[in-house]
Every structure is written in C-alpha cells, then in structure tokens.
Enzyme design. Structure first.
Site, PDB file in Angstrom:
ATOM      1  N   ARG A  45       0.825  -1.251  -0.098  1.00  0.00           N
ATOM      2  CA  ARG A  45       0.154   0.051   0.049  1.00  0.00           C
ATOM      3  C   ARG A  45       1.038   1.295   0.144  1.00  0.00           C
ATOM      4  O   ARG A  45       0.414   2.207  -0.479  1.00  0.00           O
ATOM      5  CB  ARG A  45      -0.903  -0.070   1.049  1.00  0.00           C
ATOM      6  CG  ARG A  45      -1.684   1.410   1.400  1.00  0.00           C
ATOM      7  CD  ARG A  45      -2.767   1.270   2.398  1.00  0.00           C
ATOM      8  NE  ARG A  45      -2.338   0.542   3.614  1.00  0.00           N
ATOM      9  CZ  ARG A  45      -1.667   1.077   4.570  1.00  0.00           C
ATOM     10  NH1 ARG A  45      -0.958   2.322   4.434  1.00  0.00           N
ATOM     11  NH2 ARG A  45      -1.398   0.394   5.605  1.00  0.00           N
ATOM     12  N   TYR A  97     -16.862  17.542 -14.940  1.00  0.00           N
ATOM     13  CA  TYR A  97     -17.110  16.185 -15.151  1.00  0.00           C
ATOM     14  C   TYR A  97     -18.238  15.875 -14.201  1.00  0.00           C
ATOM     15  O   TYR A  97     -18.133  16.326 -12.832  1.00  0.00           O
ATOM     16  CB  TYR A  97     -15.921  15.418 -15.023  1.00  0.00           C
ATOM     17  CG  TYR A  97     -16.274  13.871 -14.979  1.00  0.00           C
ATOM     18  CD1 TYR A  97     -16.908  13.232 -15.603  1.00  0.00           C
ATOM     19  CD2 TYR A  97     -15.530  13.300 -13.855  1.00  0.00           C
ATOM     20  CE1 TYR A  97     -17.176  12.005 -15.251  1.00  0.00           C
ATOM     21  CE2 TYR A  97     -15.610  12.154 -13.406  1.00  0.00           C
ATOM     22  CZ  TYR A  97     -16.299  11.269 -14.390  1.00  0.00           C
ATOM     23  OH  TYR A  97     -16.829   9.827 -14.084  1.00  0.00           O
ATOM     24  N   ASP A 169      -7.231  19.301 -14.591  1.00  0.00           N
ATOM     25  CA  ASP A 169      -7.546  17.975 -15.215  1.00  0.00           C
ATOM     26  C   ASP A 169      -7.015  17.891 -16.586  1.00  0.00           C
ATOM     27  O   ASP A 169      -7.736  18.666 -17.430  1.00  0.00           O
ATOM     28  CB  ASP A 169      -9.071  17.703 -15.095  1.00  0.00           C
ATOM     29  CG  ASP A 169      -9.321  16.308 -15.415  1.00  0.00           C
ATOM     30  OD1 ASP A 169      -8.612  15.601 -16.428  1.00  0.00           O
ATOM     31  OD2 ASP A 169     -10.339  15.766 -14.773  1.00  0.00           O
ATOM     32  N   LYS A 194      -8.123   6.723 -19.410  1.00  0.00           N
ATOM     33  CA  LYS A 194      -8.616   7.163 -20.699  1.00  0.00           C
ATOM     34  C   LYS A 194      -7.230   7.029 -21.695  1.00  0.00           C
ATOM     35  O   LYS A 194      -6.826   6.060 -21.894  1.00  0.00           O
ATOM     36  CB  LYS A 194      -9.125   8.574 -20.553  1.00  0.00           C
ATOM     37  CG  LYS A 194     -10.154   8.680 -19.606  1.00  0.00           C
ATOM     38  CD  LYS A 194     -11.364   7.881 -19.753  1.00  0.00           C
ATOM     39  CE  LYS A 194     -12.383   8.364 -18.949  1.00  0.00           C
ATOM     40  NZ  LYS A 194     -12.362   8.252 -17.548  1.00  0.00           N
TER      41      LYS A 194
END
Length: 396
Positions: A45, A97, A169, A194
């Site tokens: 982690r 978004y 972004d 993406k």
C-alpha cells in the site's frame, strides 16, 4: 529530443535483470532485513516498484516533481480535495465532469467545503470568484463534454497572486499535447483510464505536482487513504504510455476530420471541437497546446433527448459507452449518462443540451467513422420525416 522519443525512453529497463519491459511486482509485502531495514519497500500500500515506475514516468511526462497513482481518476481527484479543510472554498469550471461534481457537492459539501462554479474561459470570472476562503481553483481544459478551453497561464497568474492552488484536469489533452505545470499550474490530474492507458482495459488515476512538498502531502494521503493502483494495472498504464504519442496524434487527425464533417452537416446545430477555427477558444487552444485532442461533441438541430438517444443507439462503429480515450470509437449522451448527476438547469447553463452527443474518436479509418455518423444522422432524419408525416396524416 522529440516528445515521442522522450516518452518511449522515459520507460526504464529493469536494473536488476535488464528486462526491457517493467516487471510486475505482484506482491503484498516485502521481506525486511531488520525492522525498518529494507530494500526501499515494506508494504505494497505504501509503495510498489511497478507503481513507482509509473509514477516516475508520468511525473516526468508532465514536468513535475512527484507522481502518485490511484485506483481511479476519481480517487485521484479525491486525494487533491483532501488537501482542503472545513470552511475552504473551491472555484471550479462550470462545465465540469459529472463524477467530479458529484464528489464536490454530495461528499465534500457535507464536510463544509463549498464550490463556486464559473466560466473559466473568462479569467476575470475566476478573479471575481476568489475570496479569502478560496484554497483551490479547479479547471478542466478542454472541458467535458463541451470542450471549452481555459487560458491556463492567465488563471495561474491569478491564483499565484491570491495564494491559491491551481489544479488542471489534463485527461483530454494528455501530456503529449499540453503541459499545465509549465503554464503555471500546481497540480495535474489524469483519469489514466482514458488516453494514458488507451485500450479501455483498466481503471486508474494519477496526480502530478510541481512542488515536492505538495507531492509529499499527496503521497501521505495516498498511503493513509489506501486508494492505490495495483501493480498489474500500473503495468498496463505503462504499456499504454509506450504508444501514447502516436495514438494521440492519430486521435487528433481523425477527430478533426470528423468535426469538419459534422460542421457542414444539415442535421447538426453546433460542433464543439477546439481544432475548428469557429470554436470560441481556438486561439487559446492553439497557443497553449500542440494539438486539439480526440473528443468531439455536437448538438442536433432537433434538440430533444429522444432524437439524441435514437442517434447514439443507431451507429455501428461508434459504440455506446461512458468512457473515452481508447483505440475503439465510443459515443455517449452526456445528459443521461456521464453528466446525469448534475442538475438540469446547471447542465443547460454549461451548454449540455438534451441533443448533445459526445464522441471519443478512435483509431479506425476516418472515412469509415464519417460514413457511420452520416448513416446514423440519415436514419434519425428519416425517422423525423416519417413522424411528421404521420402526425399530419392523423391531424387530417
């Protein structure tokens, strides 16, 4: 050195074995020589060599100091918001978004963090919206789904003077086309699902910071919150980045041809693509980026949800799905899909009309994609003509 060469050679060979591909370290923990004495890793982690390789690669591509990889794009956005405290304010792009809007409003709103939505293509609106409580300005450029382009350098000058963080972004543009940190931003986020991944086979997010101290704070949040990217998905993103430059350039080429076709089609009311000279932010886009991206949105003259749904379910090559940035072309109806969580009035004010369609233009032959859109538009027009004729017949 060209950007394409730099991207390919930013991916390291394995120093231990010489493997030209980054190894997948599929492990949860690491053996230590003594308490606190290890080879740089103790628990997956906190850190994993495959994830660390991706983080370093993306930080280098964006010209930042620190990259941090998360389990999704929204997990990356969430980590940035965790820099804030109760009573802080965000100034955000109005055409945001839907997932980010949901997170800002329905999650962080409960914790006393408020948001002002403004048209960030007008820097003066950003300036006017900033108050002493503002700690973060959040922009997408281009935006999702109406492809507005904000002047990042101009907004950065405003935020620097106000002592406010600027986060961009950069998912749609990618570091191949646009470098927000070089333009003055403090933080860049990506939905690596993406274009960075590029093959519609993973979910991932990345945060890159310019300042190492800010990067350390994001790393602390990552470790404390635990929304890490697994090693196999990190490897998939690295594999996608190897072809990022050539893929993005072809996305741009195809998208421009599609946009030019749509702009002249009689059934189309408006086309949103920053590579068209008719786009209101064309000059800004041409100045701050080296290409215009692979997303094209447009609205139909018959401005109804039913017409748009008929269109998006009538294509053959463009497949109906909520994502973007993959090699296969996709399309969606933002009002009922990606931006459904945004109230209708706010959607309309941002330009998301009932007939708006978003295309993620893939790597197929552009002529085939145009033929697919043309046929679907013809079917919608024919259905409309039949409906009108039937209505007139019934009336008589």
């Amino acid at each position: 050195m060209s950007n394409a060469t730099r991207i390919i050679h930013s991916i390291p060979t394995d120093p231990l074995t010489g493997a030209i591909a980054v190894p997948i370290y599929q492990t949860s923990t690491f053996v230590q020589e003594a308490p606190g004495v290890n080879k740089g890793y103790d628990y997956a982690r906190t850190g994993n060599p495959t994830r660390a390789a991706l983080e370093s690669i993306v930080a280098d591509l964006e010209g930042g100091s620190t990259g941090t990889a998360f389990a999704s794009g929204l997990a990356a956005i969430d980590a940035v918001l965790k820099l804030l405290s109760e009573g802080d304010e965000i100034v955000a792009v109005d055409d945001i978004y839907g997932g980010a809007y949901r997170l800002f409003t329905h999650i962080y709103g409960k914790f006393g963090i408020s948001v002002r939505y403004v048209d960030t293509t007008r820097p003066e609106e950003v300036f006017d919206a900033i108050t002493p409580k503002t700690k973060l300005v959040w922009i997408e450029s281009p935006t999702n789904p109406t492809l507005k382009v904000s002047d990042i350098a101009a907004i950065a000058r405003i935020t620097k003077a106000a002592g406010v963080l600027l986060c961009v972004d950069n998912t749609f543009a990618t570091p191949v086309l646009q470098q927000p940190l070089a333009l003055g931003a403090d933080i860049v986020v990506h939905s690596a699902t993406k274009y960075l991944g590029g093959h519609s086979d993973l979910i991932a997010g990345v945060v890159v910071t310019k300042d190492p101290g800010l990067g350390a704070r994001i790393r602390f949040i990552q470790n404390a919150s635990g929304a890490i990217l697994g090693p196999f998905d990190a490897w998939l993103v690295i594999r996608g980045i190897e072809t990022l430059s050539c893929r993005v350039r072809l996305h741009c080429t195809n998208a421009l041809r599609v946009a030019q076709f749509l702009e002249t089609h009689p059934a189309v009311a408006e086309v949103f693509y920053p590579g068209l000279p008719s786009h209101p932010n064309y000059e800004v886009a041409a100045r701050q980026a080296t290409g215009f991206g692979g997303i094209v949105s447009f609205s139909l003259k018959q401005d109804s949800e039913a017409t748009a749904v008929s269109f998006v379910t009538g294509t053959k090559l463009f497949q109906l799905a909520e994502s973007l940035g993959g090699v296969k072309s996709l399309l969606c109806h933002p009002a009922t899909m990606t931006h459904k969580s945004i109230p209708e009035g706010q959607r309309r004010a941002a330009g998301i009309r009932p007939s708006l369609v978003r295309l993620s233009v893939g790597l197929e032959d552009a002529g085939d994609l145009i033929a697919d859109l043309d046929a679907a538009l013809a079917r919608v027009a024919a259905a409309r003509t039949t409906a009108v004729a039937n209505s007139l017949a019934d009336a008589s």
